[in-house]
Scaffold this motif. Structure first.
Motif, PDB file in Angstrom:
ATOM      1  N   LEU A   1      -9.543  -7.626  13.566  1.00  0.00           N
ATOM      2  CA  LEU A   1      -9.451  -7.189  12.128  1.00  0.00           C
ATOM      3  C   LEU A   1     -11.129  -6.778  11.637  1.00  0.00           C
ATOM      4  O   LEU A   1     -11.452  -5.752  11.502  1.00  0.00           O
ATOM      5  CB  LEU A   1      -8.871  -8.110  11.177  1.00  0.00           C
ATOM      6  CG  LEU A   1      -7.497  -8.438  11.250  1.00  0.00           C
ATOM      7  CD1 LEU A   1      -7.110  -9.232  10.228  1.00  0.00           C
ATOM      8  CD2 LEU A   1      -6.810  -7.075  11.193  1.00  0.00           C
TER       9      LEU A   1
ATOM     10  N   PHE B   1       0.720  -1.257   0.033  1.00  0.00           N
ATOM     11  CA  PHE B   1      -0.054  -0.005   0.129  1.00  0.00           C
ATOM     12  C   PHE B   1       0.799   1.280  -0.001  1.00  0.00           C
ATOM     13  O   PHE B   1       0.279   2.242  -0.653  1.00  0.00           O
ATOM     14  CB  PHE B   1      -0.903  -0.091   1.345  1.00  0.00           C
ATOM     15  CG  PHE B   1      -2.296  -0.670   0.908  1.00  0.00           C
ATOM     16  CD1 PHE B   1      -2.963  -0.381  -0.127  1.00  0.00           C
ATOM     17  CD2 PHE B   1      -2.717  -1.722   1.649  1.00  0.00           C
ATOM     18  CE1 PHE B   1      -4.297  -0.797  -0.359  1.00  0.00           C
ATOM     19  CE2 PHE B   1      -3.753  -2.347   1.313  1.00  0.00           C
ATOM     20  CZ  PHE B   1      -4.573  -2.048   0.412  1.00  0.00           C
TER      21      PHE B   1
ATOM     22  N   MET C   1      -9.654  -8.370   5.332  1.00  0.00           N
ATOM     23  CA  MET C   1      -9.882  -7.529   6.508  1.00  0.00           C
ATOM     24  C   MET C   1      -8.488  -7.026   6.843  1.00  0.00           C
ATOM     25  O   MET C   1      -8.321  -5.943   7.338  1.00  0.00           O
ATOM     26  CB  MET C   1     -10.427  -8.325   7.728  1.00  0.00           C
ATOM     27  CG  MET C   1     -11.842  -8.958   7.362  1.00  0.00           C
ATOM     28  SD  MET C   1     -13.055  -7.570   7.121  1.00  0.00           S
ATOM     29  CE  MET C   1     -13.376  -8.214   5.596  1.00  0.00           C
ATOM     30  N   LEU C   2      -7.551  -7.834   6.652  1.00  0.00           N
ATOM     31  CA  LEU C   2      -5.980  -7.589   6.925  1.00  0.00           C
ATOM     32  C   LEU C   2      -5.794  -6.398   6.020  1.00  0.00           C
ATOM     33  O   LEU C   2      -5.117  -5.330   6.420  1.00  0.00           O
ATOM     34  CB  LEU C   2      -5.212  -8.610   6.579  1.00  0.00           C
ATOM     35  CG  LEU C   2      -3.753  -8.771   7.153  1.00  0.00           C
ATOM     36  CD1 LEU C   2      -3.836  -8.940   8.796  1.00  0.00           C
ATOM     37  CD2 LEU C   2      -2.897  -9.667   6.567  1.00  0.00           C
TER      38      LEU C   2
ATOM     39  N   VAL D   1      -1.877   3.104   6.488  1.00  0.00           N
ATOM     40  CA  VAL D   1      -1.276   4.061   5.542  1.00  0.00           C
ATOM     41  C   VAL D   1      -1.944   5.443   5.427  1.00  0.00           C
ATOM     42  O   VAL D   1      -1.207   6.491   5.502  1.00  0.00           O
ATOM     43  CB  VAL D   1      -1.296   3.393   4.233  1.00  0.00           C
ATOM     44  CG1 VAL D   1      -0.892   4.383   3.114  1.00  0.00           C
ATOM     45  CG2 VAL D   1      -0.426   2.019   4.050  1.00  0.00           C
ATOM     46  N   VAL D   2      -3.203   5.379   5.369  1.00  0.00           N
ATOM     47  CA  VAL D   2      -3.948   6.651   5.295  1.00  0.00           C
ATOM     48  C   VAL D   2      -3.729   7.579   6.587  1.00  0.00           C
ATOM     49  O   VAL D   2      -3.345   8.862   6.463  1.00  0.00           O
ATOM     50  CB  VAL D   2      -5.408   6.502   5.050  1.00  0.00           C
ATOM     51  CG1 VAL D   2      -6.239   7.722   5.346  1.00  0.00           C
ATOM     52  CG2 VAL D   2      -5.883   5.862   3.662  1.00  0.00           C
TER      53      VAL D   2
ATOM     54  N   THR E   1      -7.618  -4.080   4.749  1.00  0.00           N
ATOM     55  CA  THR E   1      -8.391  -3.056   5.173  1.00  0.00           C
ATOM     56  C   THR E   1      -7.678  -2.222   6.305  1.00  0.00           C
ATOM     57  O   THR E   1      -7.557  -1.074   6.183  1.00  0.00           O
ATOM     58  CB  THR E   1      -9.628  -3.572   5.645  1.00  0.00           C
ATOM     59  OG1 THR E   1     -10.374  -4.229   4.450  1.00  0.00           O
ATOM     60  CG2 THR E   1     -10.644  -2.193   6.055  1.00  0.00           C
ATOM     61  N   VAL E   2      -7.226  -2.934   7.211  1.00  0.00           N
ATOM     62  CA  VAL E   2      -6.586  -2.202   8.255  1.00  0.00           C
ATOM     63  C   VAL E   2      -5.268  -1.698   8.031  1.00  0.00           C
ATOM     64  O   VAL E   2      -4.715  -0.571   8.181  1.00  0.00           O
ATOM     65  CB  VAL E   2      -6.360  -3.251   9.565  1.00  0.00           C
ATOM     66  CG1 VAL E   2      -5.645  -2.812  10.680  1.00  0.00           C
ATOM     67  CG2 VAL E   2      -7.637  -3.896  10.063  1.00  0.00           C
TER      68      VAL E   2
ATOM     69  N   LEU F   1     -11.986   1.993   1.845  1.00  0.00           N
ATOM     70  CA  LEU F   1     -10.756   0.926   2.186  1.00  0.00           C
ATOM     71  C   LEU F   1     -11.683  -0.286   2.626  1.00  0.00           C
ATOM     72  O   LEU F   1     -10.990  -1.359   2.567  1.00  0.00           O
ATOM     73  CB  LEU F   1     -10.051   1.742   3.337  1.00  0.00           C
ATOM     74  CG  LEU F   1      -9.199   2.812   2.713  1.00  0.00           C
ATOM     75  CD1 LEU F   1      -8.342   3.316   3.909  1.00  0.00           C
ATOM     76  CD2 LEU F   1      -8.410   2.192   1.705  1.00  0.00           C
TER      77      LEU F   1
ATOM     78  N   PHE G   1      -6.256   7.202  -1.225  1.00  0.00           N
ATOM     79  CA  PHE G   1      -5.624   7.348   0.349  1.00  0.00           C
ATOM     80  C   PHE G   1      -5.845   8.878   0.728  1.00  0.00           C
ATOM     81  O   PHE G   1      -4.964   9.353   1.582  1.00  0.00           O
ATOM     82  CB  PHE G   1      -4.111   7.171  -0.011  1.00  0.00           C
ATOM     83  CG  PHE G   1      -3.714   5.756  -0.216  1.00  0.00           C
ATOM     84  CD1 PHE G   1      -3.791   4.771   0.572  1.00  0.00           C
ATOM     85  CD2 PHE G   1      -3.413   5.522  -1.433  1.00  0.00           C
ATOM     86  CE1 PHE G   1      -3.556   3.577   0.486  1.00  0.00           C
ATOM     87  CE2 PHE G   1      -2.955   4.223  -1.903  1.00  0.00           C
ATOM     88  CZ  PHE G   1      -3.115   3.155  -0.774  1.00  0.00           C
TER      89      PHE G   1
ATOM     90  N   ALA H   1     -10.253 -13.274   5.473  1.00  0.00           N
ATOM     91  CA  ALA H   1      -9.095 -12.799   6.662  1.00  0.00           C
ATOM     92  C   ALA H   1      -8.317 -11.542   6.031  1.00  0.00           C
ATOM     93  O   ALA H   1      -7.982 -10.516   6.528  1.00  0.00           O
ATOM     94  CB  ALA H   1      -8.578 -13.697   7.415  1.00  0.00           C
TER      95      ALA H   1
ATOM     96  N   ALA I   1      -4.378  -0.719   4.969  1.00  0.00           N
ATOM     97  CA  ALA I   1      -4.800   0.531   4.143  1.00  0.00           C
ATOM     98  C   ALA I   1      -4.780   1.689   5.112  1.00  0.00           C
ATOM     99  O   ALA I   1      -4.569   2.909   5.020  1.00  0.00           O
ATOM    100  CB  ALA I   1      -5.570   0.331   3.147  1.00  0.00           C
ATOM    101  N   LEU I   2      -5.802   1.315   6.170  1.00  0.00           N
ATOM    102  CA  LEU I   2      -6.276   2.437   7.029  1.00  0.00           C
ATOM    103  C   LEU I   2      -5.006   2.985   7.745  1.00  0.00           C
ATOM    104  O   LEU I   2      -5.134   4.269   7.981  1.00  0.00           O
ATOM    105  CB  LEU I   2      -7.125   2.149   8.188  1.00  0.00           C
ATOM    106  CG  LEU I   2      -8.669   1.782   7.722  1.00  0.00           C
ATOM    107  CD1 LEU I   2      -9.610   1.046   8.619  1.00  0.00           C
ATOM    108  CD2 LEU I   2      -9.165   3.043   7.357  1.00  0.00           C
TER     109      LEU I   2
END
Lengths: 123, 525
Positions: free
Chosen positions: B345, A14, A76-77, A85-86, A79-80, B192, B171, A73, A82-83
């Motif tokens: 998660l 990411f 979801m991984l 990184v943001v 997703t987290v 996201l 992003f 999974a 990327a969050l």
């Protein structure tokens, strides 16, 4: 252990995705030196690295959990990650720069020493 | 509504979501919390915190059941596992009503002492609220939730189509440029966690689909058969020959060896007789198929393997493709396969979904704040936004607080916890209506955030085992709950701080503009 690896790989992917976006690329390099727009070659290199990292991360997830649960999974991984990184990008740009400079291709695309010396001279 | 596709989609997105946005927020919040349903229930029964899982659990359970219920028709033993620390026993005496639960006991998993837990609905209240709300007829509330899910699904699809630059803004989170703050928060949390949103909305839609179909039976019940089909119907109690208690611990070893997984539940039909059947259930699963329990194995009275059923083995005879898909969707929706890490998660993805719904509703109001302030519709949305977002969070937090603050042996405490939840919510609504232009947002966010963030402190002082003890015992359930409270509290408090900063900027526009100019100078120089 594998989970951490999978997470880090997707995070790494990411980072490169983010850097392959023109706007973010400019944001990162703005403070370093006269910003140079992202070249086509750089774009493809980053995309390639990012996709490779993502594939590897997915592979790890499948190894841990199997294909059915693993793919869910993994979604979801990422997703987290990327969050994360943001969050880094918006609130801790310095950390992002540091990561980019020392763990990714930051050196290759814009060697920091050179840039800082230019900065000093101009001042 | 006429116009190019994107405009149509924007219209659809706005109106399909704002009408049911508050309900959706409640569904999302309680649903996200329901990932920690067992953790919440465990936290809300502090008496059970003393129980530490041990190897002797099975023999303790067997001894206790042979003592109190030797003639029982069936025994249920729920062993301590990843998601429960106690040893839960229940049994059915001959002649009992099949549909009602028999007597139950909660034991300390290592000492075997009986624990008197306080009366509470625990996480089940939030879980039920998630799809049945409260105190409404089941059919009505489920249909309502289903309609909200449908609106959510429409909003998701139209949202994807209307988003112009889904990849270049991937992003993007512009906190500096404040006018776009809410919109970016909405987009980031939506994009996201998009896989999660699509999965959860679609599976939710299918799981409750029968509520919109007015013919046919309730197909929801189909894929749900855990042990219902298994229980043998003993019409009347007949004197049977009693055998001595078999060595359940050895049988447990056999079962775990055969299954290759940890067993978490034992159902014994006609225990201590020659017809006995001991069914060992494992909750560990390696695939998305199958029903509530991962794998089962049946042993007879002597400990010989009678039959082992794998993941996909139906206990209810006929499994069609439809109910298999239903089972997979249910497994996905409830994240039944999740260990602690994956559960977290899912929780984070759920939180971002909740934020998406919340910021979406806020966005509607902030976009219209200048033009429509004072109009009835706008004021209504504004008030309901405050009460249903900040107020609901406060209500959930006070539900947890009441659990620990009300005396443990109080009569009807269970209903007072729930009453308290609704009373706080009502107060929040009134407060929002009266003070909507005087920082009601900020106040409610501060209060709810504070309540959540202080829950671990409350936990420390109102549980027989302190937090340090929980860390030493490795009580992951409880620590997960406290961590969850800190996450939610942190989000609420930081959004309150964000609002305060924003209102200060509005108060003193001069200083802020000069500051941004200096910032810009610093960047350009």
């Amino acid at each position: 252990m594998m989970i951490a690896l999978s997470f880090l790989l997707s995070f790494y992917g990411f980072l490169h995705f983010a850097m392959s976006v023109k706007k973010h690329h400019m944001d990162i390099y703005k403070g370093w030196y006269q910003a140079k727009p992202l070249s086509q070659r750089e774009y493809w290199v980053m995309q390639a690295i990012a996709w490779l990292a993502m594939t590897a991360s997915f592979y790890c997830a499948v190894v841990i959990w199997g294909i059915g649960i693993g793919s869910m999974a993994w979604l979801m991984l990422i997703t987290v990650s990327a969050l994360l990184v943001v969050a880094l990008f918006s609130y801790r740009l310095q950390w992002f720069k540091w990561l980019w400079r020392y763990t990714c291709l930051g050196h290759k695309f814009a060697p920091p020493e050179l840039k800082s010396s230019i900065d000093h001279r101009s001042r | 509504m006429k116009g190019p596709l994107r405009k149509t989609m924007t219209w659809l997105h706005t109106w399909s979501s704002i009408l049911l946005g508050w309900l959706l927020f409640a569904i999302f919040l309680t649903g996200t919390l329901s990932y920690f349903r067992m953790e919440i229930s465990h936290w809300m029964t502090p008496e059970a915190h003393v129980s530490v899982p041990s190897e002797q659990s099975m023999s303790i359970a067997a001894k206790r059941l042979a003592e109190v219920a030797p003639d029982a028709e069936s025994w249920n033993i729920s062993l301590p596992s990843e998601r429960s620390n106690t040893l839960d026993l229940s049994w059915r005496n001959p002649g009992d009503n099949q549909r009602r639960r028999g007597p139950m006991e909660v034991l300390d998993a290592s000492t075997g002492e009986q624990i008197n837990v306080r009366e509470t609905r625990g996480g089940d209240f939030l879980y039920r609220f998630h799809f049945e709300l409260y105190h409404l007829p089941r059919g009505v509330s489920r249909t309502l939730v289903e309609i909200a899910t449908l609106a959510m699904f429409i909003a998701l699809i139209s949202g994807i189509i209307m988003h112009r630059k889904i990849f270049s803004d991937f992003f993007m989170f512009r906190t500096k440029n404040r006018s776009l703050g809410w919109s970016d928060a909405h987009a980031v949390t939506a994009v996201l966690a998009l896989p999660f949103h699509l999965m959860i909305t679609f599976s939710g839609l299918i799981l409750l689909a029968s509520t919109l179909v007015f013919w046919g039976g309730d197909i929801n019940r189909g894929g749900n058969g855990g042990n219902q089909g298994r229980t043998t119907d003993v019409v009347e109690a007949m004197p049977v020959e009693r055998l001595p208690l078999p060595d359940l611990t050895r049988m447990l070893d056999t079962a775990e060896h055969e299954l290759g997984a940890k067993v978490s539940f034992l159902l014994a039909n006609n225990p201590m007789t020659r017809d006995a059947e001991y069914l060992f259930y494992s909750s560990e699963r390696t695939s998305l198929l199958g029903n509530r329990f991962g794998q089962t194995i049946a042993l007879d009275y002597d400990g010989n393997v009678r039959e082992a059923t794998g993941m996909f083995a139906p206990t209810d005879a006929n499994v069609s493709a439809v109910s298999a898909i239903n089972g997979v969707l249910r497994t996905l929706h409830e994240a039944r396969f999740a260990d602690t890490f994956v559960r977290w998660l899912f929780f984070i993805a759920g939180v971002s979904g909740t934020l998406m719904v919340g910021t979406g509703s806020i966005l509607w109001a902030t976009k219209r704040a200048k033009r429509q302030a004072g109009q009835f519709g706008f004021e209504l949305v504004h008030t309901l936004n405050i009460a249903s977002i900040a107020g609901l969070c406060g209500a959930v937090a006070s539900y947890f607080w009441l659990n620990r603050v009300l005396p443990a042996d109080m009569l009807t405490r269970q209903s007072w916890e729930i009453n308290g939840f609704f009373i706080v919510w009502l107060i929040a609504l009134l407060h929002a209506a009266i003070f909507r232009h005087r920082n009601a947002w900020q106040w409610q966010l501060w209060v709810s955030g504070g309540l959540f963030a202080l829950l671990p402190v409350l936990d420390q002082f109102t549980s027989p085992v302190g937090l340090w003890g929980a860390i030493v015992d490795g009580d992951v359930l409880r620590l997960s709950f406290d961590g969850m409270c800190l996450v939610i509290g942190g989000i609420l408090l930081s959004s309150a701080a964000y609002l305060r900063k924003k209102s200060q900027l509005v108060m003193a526009p001069n200083t802020s503009s000069s500051k941004t100019i200096t910032e810009q100078k610093a960047i350009t120089s």
